[in-house]
Motif scaffolding. Structure first.
Motif, short mmCIF file in Angstrom:
data_model
loop_
_atom_site.label_atom_id
_atom_site.label_comp_id
_atom_site.label_asym_id
_atom_site.label_seq_id
_atom_site.Cartn_x
_atom_site.Cartn_y
_atom_site.Cartn_z
N UNK A 208 0.63 -1.20 0.65
CA UNK A 208 0.03 -0.13 -0.50
C UNK A 208 0.73 1.31 0.37
N UNK A 209 1.70 1.20 0.92
CA UNK A 209 2.28 2.67 1.06
C UNK A 209 4.38 2.88 -0.32
N UNK A 210 4.51 1.66 -0.28
CA UNK A 210 5.19 1.33 -1.17
C UNK A 210 5.46 1.50 -2.06
N UNK A 211 4.91 0.58 -3.41
CA UNK A 211 4.70 -0.49 -4.73
C UNK A 211 5.96 -0.02 -5.47
N UNK A 212 6.40 -1.16 -3.92
CA UNK A 212 7.79 -1.83 -5.03
C UNK A 212 7.56 -2.35 -6.76
N UNK A 213 8.86 -2.58 -7.07
CA UNK A 213 8.68 -3.80 -8.02
C UNK A 213 9.13 -4.98 -7.50
N UNK A 214 10.01 -4.80 -6.82
CA UNK A 214 10.39 -6.41 -6.23
C UNK A 214 10.85 -6.43 -4.66
N UNK A 215 9.64 -7.39 -4.17
CA UNK A 215 9.61 -7.49 -2.60
C UNK A 215 10.81 -8.76 -2.14
N UNK A 216 11.63 -8.84 -1.59
CA UNK A 216 12.16 -9.94 -1.04
C UNK A 216 12.24 -9.60 0.70
N UNK A 217 12.80 -11.00 1.24
CA UNK A 217 12.48 -11.09 2.48
C UNK A 217 13.93 -11.89 2.86
N UNK A 218 14.05 -10.86 4.06
CA UNK A 218 15.67 -11.37 4.54
C UNK A 218 15.34 -11.36 6.08
N UNK A 219 15.27 -13.46 6.02
CA UNK A 219 14.73 -13.53 7.45
C UNK A 219 15.99 -14.80 8.17
N UNK A 220 16.05 -14.03 9.37
CA UNK A 220 17.23 -14.69 10.60
C UNK A 220 16.66 -16.10 11.06
N UNK A 221 16.15 -16.62 10.34
CA UNK A 221 15.35 -18.25 10.45
C UNK A 221 15.91 -19.21 10.14
N UNK A 222 15.33 -20.21 10.00
CA UNK A 222 15.73 -21.24 9.50
C UNK A 222 14.75 -21.64 8.44
N UNK A 223 14.92 -23.00 7.44
CA UNK A 223 14.15 -23.07 6.50
C UNK A 223 12.60 -23.80 6.85
N UNK A 224 13.13 -24.53 8.08
CA UNK A 224 11.69 -25.63 8.96
C UNK A 224 12.61 -26.14 9.79
N UNK A 225 11.79 -26.77 10.78
CA UNK A 225 11.95 -27.19 11.87
C UNK A 225 12.46 -26.70 13.37
N UNK A 226 13.52 -26.87 13.48
CA UNK A 226 13.73 -25.84 15.32
C UNK A 226 12.73 -26.33 16.18
N UNK A 227 12.95 -24.80 17.21
CA UNK A 227 11.47 -25.08 18.30
C UNK A 227 10.49 -24.82 17.09
N UNK A 228 9.16 -26.07 17.91
CA UNK A 228 7.93 -25.55 17.38
C UNK A 228 7.09 -25.15 18.82
N UNK A 229 6.50 -24.11 18.97
CA UNK A 229 5.16 -24.16 20.13
C UNK A 229 3.80 -23.81 19.52
N UNK A 230 2.97 -23.55 20.95
CA UNK A 230 1.75 -23.17 19.55
C UNK A 230 1.28 -21.85 19.44
N UNK A 231 2.85 -21.23 19.72
CA UNK A 231 2.00 -19.86 19.56
C UNK A 231 3.63 -19.61 17.78
#
Length: 582
Positions: A208-231
């Motif tokens: 809504x605000x930026x109307x970018x041409x490209x959107x990139x996620x930059x996440x310090x979080x692994x692919x899948x797994x690790x700790x899984x909780x209810x939240x």
């Protein structure tokens, strides 16, 4: 004749119109992640040449900029950069009045944006808040929330605008599992939101605000797994890429595992997903070709083609100007880290820790007991295969002895909780042997995983104990392997008695879940169990004890063993050869 003239005129008009069309633009997005202090091609711990490093990354980046135009190269870092090498410790805690080396390096290299990692947060507010201010570019974390304002503590996203006219918006996030590992004072005033819901909300705002041409996620979080909780999930990058439409590229990290894939999100669009792993051994690069179009009189771009790759930089020539620029910093840290603090009469190895008592692990346990005066101590090997050689011991060697900046704690645990803690540790560590030919250790095809290296689980959760004598029967089912025989001083061990136990702050806060899932202590009760916590990091106190002793001769305690030995001793020999080639 008139028809020919008209046709020629039309053709020329079409030709000139086609020639006037703006050309496609190709940009390259480059990610580093989990650098862990690997700035230079020199290992301050081993005092030897080091593969990879930001000096080699910079060689590649400068080549890309020259070849493709500086405006078409986007450089992003994904956190966990403040911890890992002595040079990081030096600028975090020793020469902390100076600009942090992690800021100086990223600024010199011309980064466009970065995220923060859990090991960056582990350094404490004083260090990471100062580092944030020293960066010449935005640090991002949409799900790092200021509890006073209920708004992001740092920028949630940032739109990069360069001379090519393309708007690239980067949304940053951090794994929300911080409270599972780090005491609250380190992240006081913050909370960490679940990533999928945060990404959805932030994506709506960005569009809504930026109307970018490209959107990139930059996440310090692994692919899948690790700790899984209810939240929340510790490693949620796959889930975000699949469930939150809008991302063209998802860069991630934290799990130290190289990854290159394309997933379809819920709207059917392909998302490039890349993780370069750790220690600046490689970079992740997304190459995007964008096609110009005019929307309501404004130039916009649509994605015409996208590819992803991991580029190895291990043996690239380090940039000479980079090394020259930082030579004084390198020299300062060499001088500091090579100070001799004591002497060992024998060489100690972490690899011995996996197969029974080891001089390496037992030295740490001994020092923990000496420092805290606790009844029992827990410790796990923090490095897969390192050693400290007989002879002079330096400050640099202390980073082999103890990898992380954990504090040291004393906790109150019952005998039953101690046993159950160890039960979970050995369940993560050992196979349940059905025959003499089985593996002793719980192994898996994880050689490319820099955190597991052949084990099914993380070896930094393989706690053994000092202060008690016990056996681990690997023929018994999970939860029934550990039999505590006595206290090591000869007194009886009582499961109903309270004991003081020395642990690192990671474990005391619930790291590895050995005290929560294993011992069964509610997470919200852990803080009340902590009797004492060291004001400085554990490595500092270990170093002071070695200085005090002067000369040490570390030996294994032989207070525990795997049984039945007619099975476990040959199995250990086989597993040792498989893991270490010996």
């Amino acid at each position: 004749m008139k028809l020919s003239t008209i046709a020629l005129t039309i053709m020329l008009g079409l030709s000139s119109s086609t020639m006037a069309q703006p050309k496609d633009i190709t940009i390259r997005l480059v990610e580093t992640s989990d650098v862990h202090g690997s700035f230079f091609p020199y290992n301050f711990i081993t005092r030897k040449a080091k593969s990879g490093s930001m000096a080699r990354v910079y060689t590649l980046i400068e080549e890309l900029r020259k070849k493709n135009g500086k405006e078409n190269i986007y450089l992003l870092d994904n956190g966990d950069i403040l911890q890992g090498q002595p040079i990081s410790y030096y600028y975090n805690y020793v020469a902390h009045e100076k600009t942090n080396i992690a800021a100086s390096v990223l600024n010199y290299m011309g980064y466009d944006a970065a995220t923060v990692g859990n090991h960056d947060i582990e350094t404490g507010h004083e260090v990471y808040d100062k580092w944030f201010k020293e960066l010449n570019f935005p640090i991002l974390g949409a799900n790092v929330i200021d509890t006073k304002t209920n708004k992001p503590y740092i920028l949630p996203y940032y739109t990069i605008r360069k001379g090519n006219g393309i708007k690239v918006c980067v949304i940053g996030m951090l794994t929300p599992a911080i409270p599972n590992w780090l005491k609250e004072s380190i992240w006081s005033g913050l909370r960490f939101e679940e990533m999928v819901s945060c990404a959805r909300r932030t994506m709506t705002e960005v569009k809504a605000k930026e109307k970018p041409d490209v959107i990139v996620g930059l996440f310090h979080s692994g692919w899948d797994g690790g700790i899984k909780t209810a939240t929340y999930d510790e490693d949620a990058s796959k889930k975000v890429a699949q469930e939150v439409p809008g991302f063209d590229v998802v860069f991630f990290g934290h799990d130290h595992t190289p990854h290159n894939s394309v997933v379809k999100n819920v709207s059917g669009k392909d998302v490039i997903c890349l993780d370069p792993a750790n220690n600046a051994q490689r970079i992740a690069m997304a190459t995007l070709t964008l096609r110009p179009k005019t929307v309501k009189g404004k130039r916009r771009y649509t994605l015409a083609k996208a590819t992803g790759e991991l580029v190895d930089v291990k043996e690239l020539k380090a940039d000479e100007a980079f090394l020259k620029h930082f030579q004084s910093e390198i020299d300062d840290v060499k001088t500091w880290s090579e100070q001799v603090i004591g002497k060992f009469e024998n060489t100690i190895y972490t690899k011995d820790s996996y197969f029974g008592n080891s001089a390496f692990n037992d030295l740490i346990l001994d020092l923990e007991l000496e420092i805290t005066k606790a009844d029992i101590a827990f410790n796990a090997p923090l490095l897969f295969n390192s050693s400290i050689k007989a002879g002079p011991v330096t400050i640099a060697d202390m980073f082999n002895l103890y990898k992380y900046e954990n504090n040291l704690c004393t906790m109150r645990l019952t005998g039953k909780e101690i046993r159950k803690h160890l039960e979970m540790s050995y369940d993560l560590w050992c196979n349940t042997m059905k025959s003499p030919d089985d593996y002793l250790l719980l192994l898996s095809d994880t050689q490319n995983d820099a955190q597991r290296l052949g084990f099914k689980n993380f070896s930094f959760n393989f706690d053994s104990a000092a202060g008690i004598d016990y056996e681990v029967d690997v023929t018994k089912p999970d939860g029934e392997k550990v039999r505590i025989l006595r206290m090591s001083n000869g007194e009886p061990f009582d499961e109903n008695k309270w004991y003081t136990v020395a642990v690192n702050s990671y474990r005391a806060n619930g790291g590895g879940e050995l005290l929560t899932k294993g011992a069964g202590i509610p997470r919200d009760s852990l803080k009340s169990r902590i009797v004492w916590e060291s004001p400085k990091d554990q490595r500092y106190y270990l170093m002071e004890e070695i200085k005090k002793a002067g000369v040490m001769n570390p030996q294994p305690h032989n207070n525990w063993k795997f049984v039945p030995e007619e099975w476990t001793v040959p199995a250990a020999t086989r597993d040792r050869k498989l893991l270490f080639g010996e």
